[in-house]
Design a protein around this motif. Sequence first.
Motif, PDB file in Angstrom:
ATOM      1  N   LEU A  57       0.715  -1.184  -0.035  1.00  0.00           N
ATOM      2  CA  LEU A  57      -0.036  -0.012  -0.035  1.00  0.00           C
ATOM      3  C   LEU A  57       0.901   1.318   0.001  1.00  0.00           C
ATOM      4  O   LEU A  57       0.782   2.063  -1.069  1.00  0.00           O
ATOM      5  N   PRO A  58       1.721   1.322   1.019  1.00  0.00           N
ATOM      6  CA  PRO A  58       2.590   2.453   1.065  1.00  0.00           C
ATOM      7  C   PRO A  58       3.618   2.726  -0.288  1.00  0.00           C
ATOM      8  O   PRO A  58       3.791   3.820  -0.791  1.00  0.00           O
ATOM      9  N   SER A  59       3.995   1.597  -0.654  1.00  0.00           N
ATOM     10  CA  SER A  59       5.064   1.768  -1.568  1.00  0.00           C
ATOM     11  C   SER A  59       4.311   2.099  -3.096  1.00  0.00           C
ATOM     12  O   SER A  59       5.019   2.435  -3.939  1.00  0.00           O
ATOM     13  N   SER A  60       3.059   1.605  -3.129  1.00  0.00           N
ATOM     14  CA  SER A  60       2.406   2.031  -4.457  1.00  0.00           C
ATOM     15  C   SER A  60       2.610   3.532  -4.754  1.00  0.00           C
ATOM     16  O   SER A  60       2.588   3.957  -5.797  1.00  0.00           O
ATOM     17  N   SER A  61       2.611   4.541  -3.698  1.00  0.00           N
ATOM     18  CA  SER A  61       2.803   5.759  -3.611  1.00  0.00           C
ATOM     19  C   SER A  61       4.343   6.219  -3.763  1.00  0.00           C
ATOM     20  O   SER A  61       4.666   7.421  -3.543  1.00  0.00           O
ATOM     21  N   LEU A  62       4.869   5.473  -4.173  1.00  0.00           N
ATOM     22  CA  LEU A  62       6.663   5.593  -4.039  1.00  0.00           C
ATOM     23  C   LEU A  62       7.097   6.681  -4.834  1.00  0.00           C
ATOM     24  O   LEU A  62       7.091   8.047  -4.571  1.00  0.00           O
ATOM     25  N   PRO A  63       7.651   6.254  -5.979  1.00  0.00           N
ATOM     26  CA  PRO A  63       7.976   7.410  -6.869  1.00  0.00           C
ATOM     27  C   PRO A  63       6.984   8.404  -7.409  1.00  0.00           C
ATOM     28  O   PRO A  63       7.521   9.526  -7.704  1.00  0.00           O
ATOM     29  N   ALA A  64       5.836   7.966  -7.139  1.00  0.00           N
ATOM     30  CA  ALA A  64       4.839   8.719  -7.812  1.00  0.00           C
ATOM     31  C   ALA A  64       4.609   9.867  -6.851  1.00  0.00           C
ATOM     32  O   ALA A  64       4.433  11.074  -7.199  1.00  0.00           O
ATOM     33  N   ALA A  65       4.959   9.690  -5.527  1.00  0.00           N
ATOM     34  CA  ALA A  65       4.611  10.685  -4.519  1.00  0.00           C
ATOM     35  C   ALA A  65       4.987  12.201  -4.895  1.00  0.00           C
ATOM     36  O   ALA A  65       4.323  13.046  -4.939  1.00  0.00           O
ATOM     37  N   PRO A  66       6.273  12.289  -5.252  1.00  0.00           N
ATOM     38  CA  PRO A  66       6.755  13.451  -5.510  1.00  0.00           C
ATOM     39  C   PRO A  66       6.282  14.380  -6.587  1.00  0.00           C
ATOM     40  O   PRO A  66       5.759  15.424  -6.553  1.00  0.00           O
ATOM     41  N   ASP A  67       5.468  13.538  -7.601  1.00  0.00           N
ATOM     42  CA  ASP A  67       4.808  14.199  -8.890  1.00  0.00           C
ATOM     43  C   ASP A  67       3.589  14.676  -8.518  1.00  0.00           C
ATOM     44  O   ASP A  67       3.309  15.601  -8.861  1.00  0.00           O
ATOM     45  N   ALA A  68       3.032  13.909  -7.558  1.00  0.00           N
ATOM     46  CA  ALA A  68       1.499  14.051  -7.351  1.00  0.00           C
ATOM     47  C   ALA A  68       1.589  15.318  -6.562  1.00  0.00           C
ATOM     48  O   ALA A  68       0.631  16.174  -6.549  1.00  0.00           O
ATOM     49  N   LEU A  70       1.088   4.733 -11.636  1.00  0.00           N
ATOM     50  CA  LEU A  70       0.827   3.470 -12.286  1.00  0.00           C
ATOM     51  C   LEU A  70       2.181   2.506 -12.238  1.00  0.00           C
ATOM     52  O   LEU A  70       2.147   1.246 -11.779  1.00  0.00           O
ATOM     53  N   ALA A  71       3.170   3.288 -12.706  1.00  0.00           N
ATOM     54  CA  ALA A  71       4.456   2.621 -12.895  1.00  0.00           C
ATOM     55  C   ALA A  71       4.739   2.175 -11.273  1.00  0.00           C
ATOM     56  O   ALA A  71       5.350   1.083 -11.229  1.00  0.00           O
ATOM     57  N   ALA A  72       4.527   3.155 -10.432  1.00  0.00           N
ATOM     58  CA  ALA A  72       4.905   2.771  -8.967  1.00  0.00           C
ATOM     59  C   ALA A  72       4.167   1.372  -8.381  1.00  0.00           C
ATOM     60  O   ALA A  72       4.757   0.604  -7.791  1.00  0.00           O
ATOM     61  N   LEU A  73       2.932   1.550  -8.932  1.00  0.00           N
ATOM     62  CA  LEU A  73       1.973   0.471  -8.385  1.00  0.00           C
ATOM     63  C   LEU A  73       2.579  -0.992  -8.855  1.00  0.00           C
ATOM     64  O   LEU A  73       2.749  -1.784  -8.146  1.00  0.00           O
ATOM     65  N   LEU A  74       2.977  -0.857 -10.154  1.00  0.00           N
ATOM     66  CA  LEU A  74       3.483  -2.131 -10.704  1.00  0.00           C
ATOM     67  C   LEU A  74       4.648  -2.832 -10.187  1.00  0.00           C
ATOM     68  O   LEU A  74       5.005  -3.592  -9.922  1.00  0.00           O
ATOM     69  N   PHE A 105      13.050  -6.650   2.576  1.00  0.00           N
ATOM     70  CA  PHE A 105      14.134  -5.502   2.320  1.00  0.00           C
ATOM     71  C   PHE A 105      13.667  -4.702   1.077  1.00  0.00           C
ATOM     72  O   PHE A 105      13.954  -3.472   1.134  1.00  0.00           O
ATOM     73  N   PHE A 106      13.192  -5.457   0.256  1.00  0.00           N
ATOM     74  CA  PHE A 106      12.666  -4.796  -0.901  1.00  0.00           C
ATOM     75  C   PHE A 106      11.545  -3.519  -0.616  1.00  0.00           C
ATOM     76  O   PHE A 106      11.799  -2.331  -1.014  1.00  0.00           O
ATOM     77  N   TYR A 107      10.406  -3.788   0.227  1.00  0.00           N
ATOM     78  CA  TYR A 107       9.633  -2.764   0.511  1.00  0.00           C
ATOM     79  C   TYR A 107      10.173  -1.878   1.583  1.00  0.00           C
ATOM     80  O   TYR A 107       9.998  -0.546   1.361  1.00  0.00           O
ATOM     81  N   PHE A 108      11.055  -2.293   2.535  1.00  0.00           N
ATOM     82  CA  PHE A 108      11.699  -1.440   3.442  1.00  0.00           C
ATOM     83  C   PHE A 108      12.531  -0.404   2.563  1.00  0.00           C
ATOM     84  O   PHE A 108      12.464   0.869   2.828  1.00  0.00           O
ATOM     85  N   ILE A 109      13.484  -0.941   1.751  1.00  0.00           N
ATOM     86  CA  ILE A 109      14.425   0.162   1.221  1.00  0.00           C
ATOM     87  C   ILE A 109      13.520   0.945  -0.043  1.00  0.00           C
ATOM     88  O   ILE A 109      13.719   2.241   0.188  1.00  0.00           O
ATOM     89  N   TRP A 110      12.547   0.517  -0.902  1.00  0.00           N
ATOM     90  CA  TRP A 110      11.874   1.345  -1.356  1.00  0.00           C
ATOM     91  C   TRP A 110      11.085   2.271  -0.953  1.00  0.00           C
ATOM     92  O   TRP A 110      10.724   3.320  -1.575  1.00  0.00           O
ATOM     93  N   ILE A 111      10.376   1.984   0.185  1.00  0.00           N
ATOM     94  CA  ILE A 111       9.847   2.821   1.133  1.00  0.00           C
ATOM     95  C   ILE A 111      10.424   4.202   1.308  1.00  0.00           C
ATOM     96  O   ILE A 111      10.110   5.417   1.151  1.00  0.00           O
ATOM     97  N   VAL A 112      11.791   3.858   1.836  1.00  0.00           N
ATOM     98  CA  VAL A 112      12.805   4.696   2.129  1.00  0.00           C
ATOM     99  C   VAL A 112      13.060   5.622   0.813  1.00  0.00           C
ATOM    100  O   VAL A 112      13.009   6.728   0.993  1.00  0.00           O
ATOM    101  N   VAL A 113      13.245   4.940   0.008  1.00  0.00           N
ATOM    102  CA  VAL A 113      13.487   5.720  -1.459  1.00  0.00           C
ATOM    103  C   VAL A 113      12.324   6.733  -1.630  1.00  0.00           C
ATOM    104  O   VAL A 113      12.606   7.974  -2.148  1.00  0.00           O
ATOM    105  N   GLY A 114      11.042   6.262  -1.607  1.00  0.00           N
ATOM    106  CA  GLY A 114       9.996   7.285  -2.093  1.00  0.00           C
ATOM    107  C   GLY A 114       9.847   8.418  -0.840  1.00  0.00           C
ATOM    108  O   GLY A 114       9.650   9.480  -1.354  1.00  0.00           O
TER     109      GLY A 114
END
Lengths: 408, 254
Positions: free
Chosen positions: A5-16, A45-49, A199-208
């Motif tokens: 859930l949170p990660s779906s808004s990862l790279p998208a967040a800044p743009d939104a 969408l890309a982030a969700l995928l 770690f995938f979710y942990f790291i990429w949430i921090v990335v987001g």
Amino acid sequence: MSPDLPSSSLPAAPDANRVDGANGATGANGGGAGSNLLPGALTGLAALLFAFLPLFLNAFAGSSAPYWLDVVNTVGLYTILALSLNVILGHAGMFHMGHAAFFAIGAYATAILNLSYGWSIIATMPVAALAAGAVALVLAWPIIHLRGDYLLIVTIGIVEIVRIALTNNIFGLTGGSNGLVGIARPSVFGFRITRPQHFFYFIWIVVGLTMLLFHWLENSRFGRALKFIKEDTVAAENMGVNTSRYKLMAFVVGAAWAGLAGTIFASRMRTISPESFVFSESVLLFTIVILGGKGSQKGVLLGSFLVMGLPEFFRGFEDKRLLVFGAALVVMMIFRPQGLLPSKPARYRLPDPWPGKLSGAPAAEPVTANGKRAQNGAAATGAAGALSEPSGPQGSDPQSPGPQGPGA
Amino acid sequence: MQILSLSSLTKTFGGLVAVAGVSCGVDRGAVVGLIGPNGAGKTTVFNLITGSIKPDDGHIFFSGHSIRGLRPHRIVKLGIARTFQTIRLFQGLSALENVLSGCHCRMRSGLVASLLRLPGQRREERLVIDRAMGELEFVGLANLWRATAGSLAYGDQRRLEIARALATEPKLLILDEPAGGMNEQETYELRQLIEAIRKRDITVLLIEHDMGFVMSVCDRVLVMENGILIAQGTPQEIQTNPKVIEAYLGLDDD
């Protein structure tokens, strides 16, 4: 925790959250927000995928899934590091090639606190960031006024000093060249992060989060000050920006964030040694930022994938892949020196044909500013039309209420 | 009352005495011109006042405070803003952002507020963008807010530099050859703009080679030659001053 859930808004967040507004071709009217929704939606969408990547890998990569997930995690970690370097190199324009030093300080701070004092990994995170930031403050203080290549050389010195200090078991804390072994795994809200998909979710949430916070930072008084410094330090200083203070702060923020990445690295690897933090790591980070596009988050993200991810596809060529990589960099710098995805100008939400501040502000005494440019013929349609006397295109007599004096 | 006063200000570069014991004052609310042949030390005086270079000797008082030795950003905050002889805009940034650079020193949001986009920070951003647009409007560039500074016409760039300086909310505005390279129409508009700035209770000190411009816009004129202040007075006094005539006569100077 429900990771996707949170990660779906990862790279998208800044743009939104981007300060949107008319940004299209020049001359276009302040368009509706609709035109800006599409790229944002695509990124979302890309982030969700992307959030489902572990599942895809499990389904299609079979037994090598954990390996590829590890590669993606490494990319994520380097994205965090490169984003932190981006504040220093991309936004403030300081040539800093010693970033691995602060990464190392963060990793060792976490390892020492965890191994010797039994701190939990997450609790060491802010300390790691503070430690890296504090060391950066002390080291950068005397050198911050250096320019370009001079600063570059000194920062190379910093990364070497740190590496040698770690190797020599400084204060008897760092374990010398063997490093430190047996660092614990992080646990978040009671959930223990152990496997690559964790770690995938942990790291990429921090990335987001990093992208979101640094995007905000970029589009603020602080970020603008760095931009002015990068464009013209002398002019920035003469417009009231405390240039040396802002450069130092950018350096400390970038270093602190690298320290935070060090925490993740230490708990992911469980073993750290000086050889993880050699000069070439710094060069790699430098390359990611330059290749992707200085100052551009999307560029840094792409750069991380290219520099850290792509070579994994060419493992078969082993040593030749570095040759190809080097050649690709040379070609890039010749044909696209601004990077693959250069940073775009900041956007401000303002009406494009500016209607004038005729309403609102307490009526300032009208000041004649004869230089007033023709108020775009279309301005008659403007909301302020009632108050403004539309001036002729070449009008030399428009009366424009200036803002009040200081403090308007 | 004098807003700025210089006393025996001296600056040497190696063996060259650029400014030799200049003492003078600028009255609050006045428009003062500083003229003199090329190499007279005018720009050096400006650089000394704004803190870009440090004097070897002498004092600079602004609104009663000594500002000698302060760094430029501190002097800006105290209320002195400048433009440059060769335009020094942030070429790659928009007109709006250029003006926002001037607003910087009147803003308060720090690192944490910026990083977390706290409500106070957002409020300040809105206010300051509004104020920056006001300054752009003041110089007549509001419709070009989005244009890159480097893409603007020469006269517009000069005006943008003034808007940027005004955004620092100065008490004293220092203009280094504001009319340099401008055509007649642009110079005329600049004169109107300086009048408007004066009405905002901002003192103006300017260097200019266009004598017609100086004589029509300035209340007082200071004349320098070889680092020395050779005359000061009203435009009429300066035009008839034998020393000034001597300094300018026969000189191949624009």
